[in-house]
Design a protein around this motif. Structure first.
Motif, PDB file in Angstrom:
ATOM      1  N   LEU A 315      81.761  61.899  45.760  1.00 15.32           N
ATOM      2  CA  LEU A 315      81.970  63.210  46.363  1.00 15.32           C
ATOM      3  C   LEU A 315      83.077  63.991  45.664  1.00 15.32           C
ATOM      4  O   LEU A 315      84.089  63.428  45.252  1.00 15.32           O
ATOM      5  CB  LEU A 315      82.317  63.065  47.845  1.00 15.32           C
ATOM      6  CG  LEU A 315      81.261  62.421  48.740  1.00 15.32           C
ATOM      7  CD1 LEU A 315      81.793  62.266  50.156  1.00 15.32           C
ATOM      8  CD2 LEU A 315      79.984  63.243  48.743  1.00 15.32           C
ATOM      9  N   LYS A 316      82.908  65.298  45.576  1.00 16.11           N
ATOM     10  CA  LYS A 316      83.984  66.146  45.076  1.00 16.11           C
ATOM     11  C   LYS A 316      85.114  66.176  46.110  1.00 16.11           C
ATOM     12  O   LYS A 316      84.895  65.939  47.301  1.00 16.11           O
ATOM     13  CB  LYS A 316      83.470  67.554  44.788  1.00 16.11           C
ATOM     14  CG  LYS A 316      82.834  68.279  45.972  1.00 16.11           C
ATOM     15  CD  LYS A 316      82.264  69.609  45.525  1.00 16.11           C
ATOM     16  CE  LYS A 316      81.630  70.362  46.695  1.00 16.11           C
ATOM     17  NZ  LYS A 316      81.048  71.644  46.276  1.00 16.11           N
ATOM     18  N   SER A 317      86.317  66.496  45.638  1.00 11.93           N
ATOM     19  CA  SER A 317      87.494  66.344  46.489  1.00 11.93           C
ATOM     20  C   SER A 317      87.774  67.532  47.406  1.00 11.93           C
ATOM     21  O   SER A 317      88.716  67.494  48.188  1.00 11.93           O
ATOM     22  CB  SER A 317      88.737  66.081  45.623  1.00 11.93           C
ATOM     23  OG  SER A 317      88.890  67.107  44.667  1.00 11.93           O
ATOM     24  N   SER A 318      86.978  68.574  47.332  1.00 11.00           N
ATOM     25  CA  SER A 318      87.166  69.711  48.225  1.00 11.00           C
ATOM     26  C   SER A 318      85.810  70.171  48.752  1.00 11.00           C
ATOM     27  O   SER A 318      84.924  70.516  47.965  1.00 11.00           O
ATOM     28  CB  SER A 318      87.842  70.874  47.487  1.00 11.00           C
ATOM     29  OG  SER A 318      88.028  71.981  48.334  1.00 11.00           O
ATOM     30  N   PRO A 319      85.623  70.119  50.087  1.00  8.82           N
ATOM     31  CA  PRO A 319      86.519  69.665  51.154  1.00  8.82           C
ATOM     32  C   PRO A 319      86.867  68.173  50.986  1.00  8.82           C
ATOM     33  O   PRO A 319      86.204  67.477  50.215  1.00  8.82           O
ATOM     34  CB  PRO A 319      85.716  69.895  52.432  1.00  8.82           C
ATOM     35  CG  PRO A 319      84.586  70.790  52.044  1.00  8.82           C
ATOM     36  CD  PRO A 319      84.313  70.538  50.615  1.00  8.82           C
ATOM     37  N   PRO A 320      87.895  67.696  51.710  1.00  6.24           N
ATOM     38  CA  PRO A 320      88.304  66.290  51.581  1.00  6.24           C
ATOM     39  C   PRO A 320      87.132  65.328  51.720  1.00  6.24           C
ATOM     40  O   PRO A 320      86.234  65.534  52.551  1.00  6.24           O
ATOM     41  CB  PRO A 320      89.316  66.120  52.725  1.00  6.24           C
ATOM     42  CG  PRO A 320      89.880  67.478  52.917  1.00  6.24           C
ATOM     43  CD  PRO A 320      88.751  68.429  52.672  1.00  6.24           C
ATOM     44  N   GLU A 321      87.160  64.269  50.908  1.00  6.61           N
ATOM     45  CA  GLU A 321      86.038  63.321  50.874  1.00  6.61           C
ATOM     46  C   GLU A 321      85.744  62.699  52.242  1.00  6.61           C
ATOM     47  O   GLU A 321      84.584  62.499  52.595  1.00  6.61           O
ATOM     48  CB  GLU A 321      86.310  62.205  49.868  1.00  6.61           C
ATOM     49  CG  GLU A 321      86.533  62.669  48.442  1.00  6.61           C
ATOM     50  CD  GLU A 321      87.985  62.873  48.113  1.00  6.61           C
ATOM     51  OE1 GLU A 321      88.301  63.025  46.929  1.00  6.61           O
ATOM     52  OE2 GLU A 321      88.815  62.886  49.061  1.00  6.61           O
ATOM     53  N   ASN A 322      86.801  62.390  53.016  1.00  4.85           N
ATOM     54  CA  ASN A 322      86.565  61.723  54.301  1.00  4.85           C
ATOM     55  C   ASN A 322      85.828  62.637  55.278  1.00  4.85           C
ATOM     56  O   ASN A 322      84.985  62.171  56.050  1.00  4.85           O
ATOM     57  CB  ASN A 322      87.876  61.206  54.898  1.00  4.85           C
ATOM     58  CG  ASN A 322      88.866  62.316  55.200  1.00  4.85           C
ATOM     59  OD1 ASN A 322      88.863  63.365  54.553  1.00  4.85           O
ATOM     60  ND2 ASN A 322      89.725  62.091  56.174  1.00  4.85           N
ATOM     61  N   LYS A 323      86.118  63.930  55.250  1.00  2.77           N
ATOM     62  CA  LYS A 323      85.419  64.854  56.143  1.00  2.77           C
ATOM     63  C   LYS A 323      83.947  64.991  55.757  1.00  2.77           C
ATOM     64  O   LYS A 323      83.058  65.009  56.615  1.00  2.77           O
ATOM     65  CB  LYS A 323      86.104  66.221  56.124  1.00  2.77           C
ATOM     66  CG  LYS A 323      87.486  66.228  56.757  1.00  2.77           C
ATOM     67  CD  LYS A 323      88.078  67.628  56.788  1.00  2.77           C
ATOM     68  CE  LYS A 323      89.452  67.612  57.466  1.00  2.77           C
ATOM     69  NZ  LYS A 323      90.054  68.972  57.510  1.00  2.77           N
ATOM     70  N   GLN A 324      83.688  65.096  54.448  1.00  7.04           N
ATOM     71  CA  GLN A 324      82.302  65.179  53.984  1.00  7.04           C
ATOM     72  C   GLN A 324      81.528  63.910  54.332  1.00  7.04           C
ATOM     73  O   GLN A 324      80.374  63.956  54.762  1.00  7.04           O
ATOM     74  CB  GLN A 324      82.266  65.391  52.473  1.00  7.04           C
ATOM     75  CG  GLN A 324      82.838  66.709  51.992  1.00  7.04           C
ATOM     76  CD  GLN A 324      82.645  66.874  50.504  1.00  7.04           C
ATOM     77  OE1 GLN A 324      81.531  67.127  50.030  1.00  7.04           O
ATOM     78  NE2 GLN A 324      83.715  66.719  49.740  1.00  7.04           N
ATOM     79  N   MET A 325      82.197  62.757  54.137  1.00  7.77           N
ATOM     80  CA  MET A 325      81.517  61.488  54.354  1.00  7.77           C
ATOM     81  C   MET A 325      81.243  61.242  55.837  1.00  7.77           C
ATOM     82  O   MET A 325      80.229  60.621  56.183  1.00  7.77           O
ATOM     83  CB  MET A 325      82.359  60.349  53.770  1.00  7.77           C
ATOM     84  CG  MET A 325      81.577  59.070  53.554  1.00  7.77           C
ATOM     85  SD  MET A 325      80.252  59.313  52.353  1.00  7.77           S
ATOM     86  CE  MET A 325      79.423  57.723  52.449  1.00  7.77           C
ATOM     87  N   LYS A 326      82.107  61.698  56.708  1.00  6.75           N
ATOM     88  CA  LYS A 326      81.853  61.554  58.142  1.00  6.75           C
ATOM     89  C   LYS A 326      80.606  62.329  58.547  1.00  6.75           C
ATOM     90  O   LYS A 326      79.773  61.831  59.321  1.00  6.75           O
ATOM     91  CB  LYS A 326      83.070  62.034  58.940  1.00  6.75           C
ATOM     92  CG  LYS A 326      84.254  61.078  58.886  1.00  6.75           C
ATOM     93  CD  LYS A 326      85.486  61.655  59.565  1.00  6.75           C
ATOM     94  CE  LYS A 326      86.669  60.684  59.428  1.00  6.75           C
ATOM     95  NZ  LYS A 326      87.919  61.222  59.985  1.00  6.75           N
ATOM     96  N   LEU A 327      80.479  63.544  58.028  1.00  8.56           N
ATOM     97  CA  LEU A 327      79.284  64.339  58.311  1.00  8.56           C
ATOM     98  C   LEU A 327      78.040  63.663  57.743  1.00  8.56           C
ATOM     99  O   LEU A 327      77.003  63.563  58.419  1.00  8.56           O
ATOM    100  CB  LEU A 327      79.449  65.741  57.716  1.00  8.56           C
ATOM    101  CG  LEU A 327      78.249  66.687  57.851  1.00  8.56           C
ATOM    102  CD1 LEU A 327      77.908  66.916  59.319  1.00  8.56           C
ATOM    103  CD2 LEU A 327      78.546  68.014  57.151  1.00  8.56           C
ATOM    104  N   ALA A 328      78.143  63.185  56.500  1.00  2.00           N
ATOM    105  CA  ALA A 328      77.006  62.519  55.860  1.00  2.00           C
ATOM    106  C   ALA A 328      76.605  61.258  56.618  1.00  2.00           C
ATOM    107  O   ALA A 328      75.411  60.968  56.788  1.00  2.00           O
ATOM    108  CB  ALA A 328      77.348  62.172  54.415  1.00  2.00           C
TER     109      ALA A 328
END
Length: 524
Positions: A315-328
């Motif tokens: 994942l790219k770092s913006s938005p933060p990876e943890n926020k993107q991964m939680k949605l995914a």
């Protein structure tokens, strides 16, 4: 002594390059432009080698620790800029979760019944989603947004829990990956045999004896895997992985479609709220063991945490990876659960308590034979790719360890090219040996449901529950004996108990099957 220059050296005094010449007893220093160019060239070569070596050995550090900012081409850790999004991560999760485990869900519902089957699928879905979301915050340490990156699951464990836990995680992770490749060998052979049987039933009738030995199909699968295994690393498997993902959706949809068609044509099978009833030919003890094994099958169907960190690293770092991964994670697991419910519920409704262990190869479906052939071909292609996706991390781990252990051994470190493809002697021997050994084990234990259940039981608690919870509590500094600490420990303990009873049930099933089975005589 003859006259003329006899001795030449290059000398660096931090300002000039000189040539030292001796004529008889006289020494002279003369600047040499060619010597300077030679020195500068050699210096640059050595500098680049050292820089490359340091970059390979350098841990992932935060922006502040590395001392430079990311730019358009590179991320904060100096690696090529990541371009993944929550959409691509969702696709990876769905691909990882929806696999051959979906084939046994109708059988699981037959053992558990409508009530327990639905509750079990829902609970495993919620628990997996919860622990996966906890794990997403451990991609960076100690801060989930600005900390240093952990490129793999094991890296995250080492950064937060120490070396001992790191080694235990490695044993669990690579042990499970090896077990799954063995299970995939068995499943692929059964699907290959099912294609042969489907055509046989079509030509000779449904009551014909169309039995076929599985060993020859396992050998075919092994030969193909030996060739595919020579692909150097995971990153070059992307095309194969995409094709495999498409195949998994295809055969799952075919299974759902055939189940609906069977219900429309023949009506619902004989089902019950509690699954197969206890009777003269099905004791209470047998019911208990089958229920335990079914729990393991469901756990296996939701196993994907051991690749979550690797997916997050794309994942790219913006938005933060943890926020993107939680949605995914939420999207991926929700979509998978809907798919699983359809396969389990419709498969059980179509076959009732007689649901086969693999509803595309157990021949509850005979027609249209060509569609069943297509479904099984899709399974074979999917598992060809899935085998590599799961085996490559283990291949890479052993090879990297060997290079560090014996850096001077040319058989381990040297690469040579054949027809434009890079080969390595150690890689060829090691990976070929691995495929052969896993194939032999699959020939000895060709039992789909019990083996899948054992893998699920072995995977679920340590990799999907224990480590994610411990990682999160360590990084978030959850105080011992606090409310959060207590209820998380209770959750972990409950999942451990479920995993143990599932493992016991599956092991008992394997032992029972082995008692009446001759090794290397698997027949479909």
């Amino acid at each position: 002594m003859a006259n003329g220059p006899q001795l030449n050296y290059s000398l660096l005094d931090f300002k000039h390059i000189y040539v030292i010449s001796r004529n008889g007893s006289n020494l002279t220093l003369t600047p040499s432009f060619s010597s300077f160019l030679l020195f500068f060239f050699l210096f640059q070569v050595e500098f680049q080698k050292e820089k490359k070596k340091r970059m390979q050995n350098m841990p992932s550090l935060s922006i502040e620790e590395r001392g430079y900012l990311p730019n358009e081409k590179f991320d904060d850790d100096g690696r090529v800029k990541r371009t993944g999004t929550w959409k691509s991560a969702s696709a990876h999760i769905i691909t990882a979760v929806i696999g051959s485990g979906v084939l046994s869900l109708a059988w699981c519902f037959a053992q558990l019944g409508w009530i327990a089957g639905t509750i079990t699928l829902s609970l495993f879905s919620v628990i997996t989603m919860f622990t996966s979301i906890l794990l997403t915050d451990c991609y960076r340490s100690p801060d989930p947004v600005t900390g240093k990156r952990n490129y793999t699951y094991m890296d995250a464990v080492k950064a937060n829990l120490g070396t001992l836990q790191y080694k235990l995680c490695g044993i669990a992770q690579y042990g499970v990956l090896t077990g799954i490749t063995i299970g995939y060998t068995t499943t692929t052979a059964i699907s290959m045999a099912a294609i042969n049987k489907s055509n046989c039933f079509h030509k000779r009738g449904h009551q014909a004896d169309c039995s076929v030995h599985n060993n020859s199909f396992m050998v075919i699968f092994a030969v193909i895997q030996i060739i595919l295994s020579q692909v150097p690393n995971f990153h070059k498997l992307s095309p194969l992985s995409v094709v495999a993902a498409i195949m998994s959706f295809t055969y799952s949809l075919i299974g759902i479609g055939l189940s609906i068609a069977k219900i429309v044509d023949e009506g619902m099978g004989k089902t019950s709220l509690t699954g197969i009833p206890i009777g003269n030919d099905f004791s209470g003890m047998e019911k208990m063991w089958k229920t335990f094994s079914a729990l393991g099958d469901v756990a296996f169907a939701y196993s994907f945490c051991f690749v979550l960190i690797e997916i997050q690293d794309t994942l790219k770092s913006s938005p933060p990876e943890n926020k993107q991964m939680k949605l995914a994670t939420a999207i991926g697991i929700t979509a998978s659960t809907v798919f699983y419910m359809l396969c389990g519920v419709l498969g059980y409704a179509a076959f009732g308590n007689d649901a086969p262990g693999n509803f595309l190869t157990g021949f509850g479906f005979y027609d249209p034979f060509w569609l069943i052939d297509i479904a099984n071909i899709c399974i074979v292609i999917h598992l060809l790719g899935a085998y590599q996706v799961l085996a490559q991390p283990f291949f890479g781990f052993v090879e990297n360890w060997s290079k560090k252990k014996w850096p001077q051994n040319k058989l381990i470190t040297s690469e040579f090219s054949i027809c434009g493809t890079d080969f390595n002697v150690f890689r060829l021997v090691w990976r070929t040996t691995y495929v052969i050994v896993t194939t032999i084990i699959a020939m000895i234990f060709p039992f789909f449901n019990d083996f899948v259940g054992l893998l699920g039981a072995g995977t679920f608690w340590p990799l999907s529950v224990y480590f994610p919870i411990e990682l999160y509590m360590s990084q978030a500094k959850i105080r011992k004996y606090s409310f959060t600490w207590i209820w998380m420990q209770i959750l972990s303990l409950a999942c451990l108990i479920v995993s143990l009873v599932a493992a016991i049930g599956s092991t008992r099933g394997l032992i029972t099957s082995v008692q009446s089975f001759e090794p290397f005589q698997s027949v479909s």
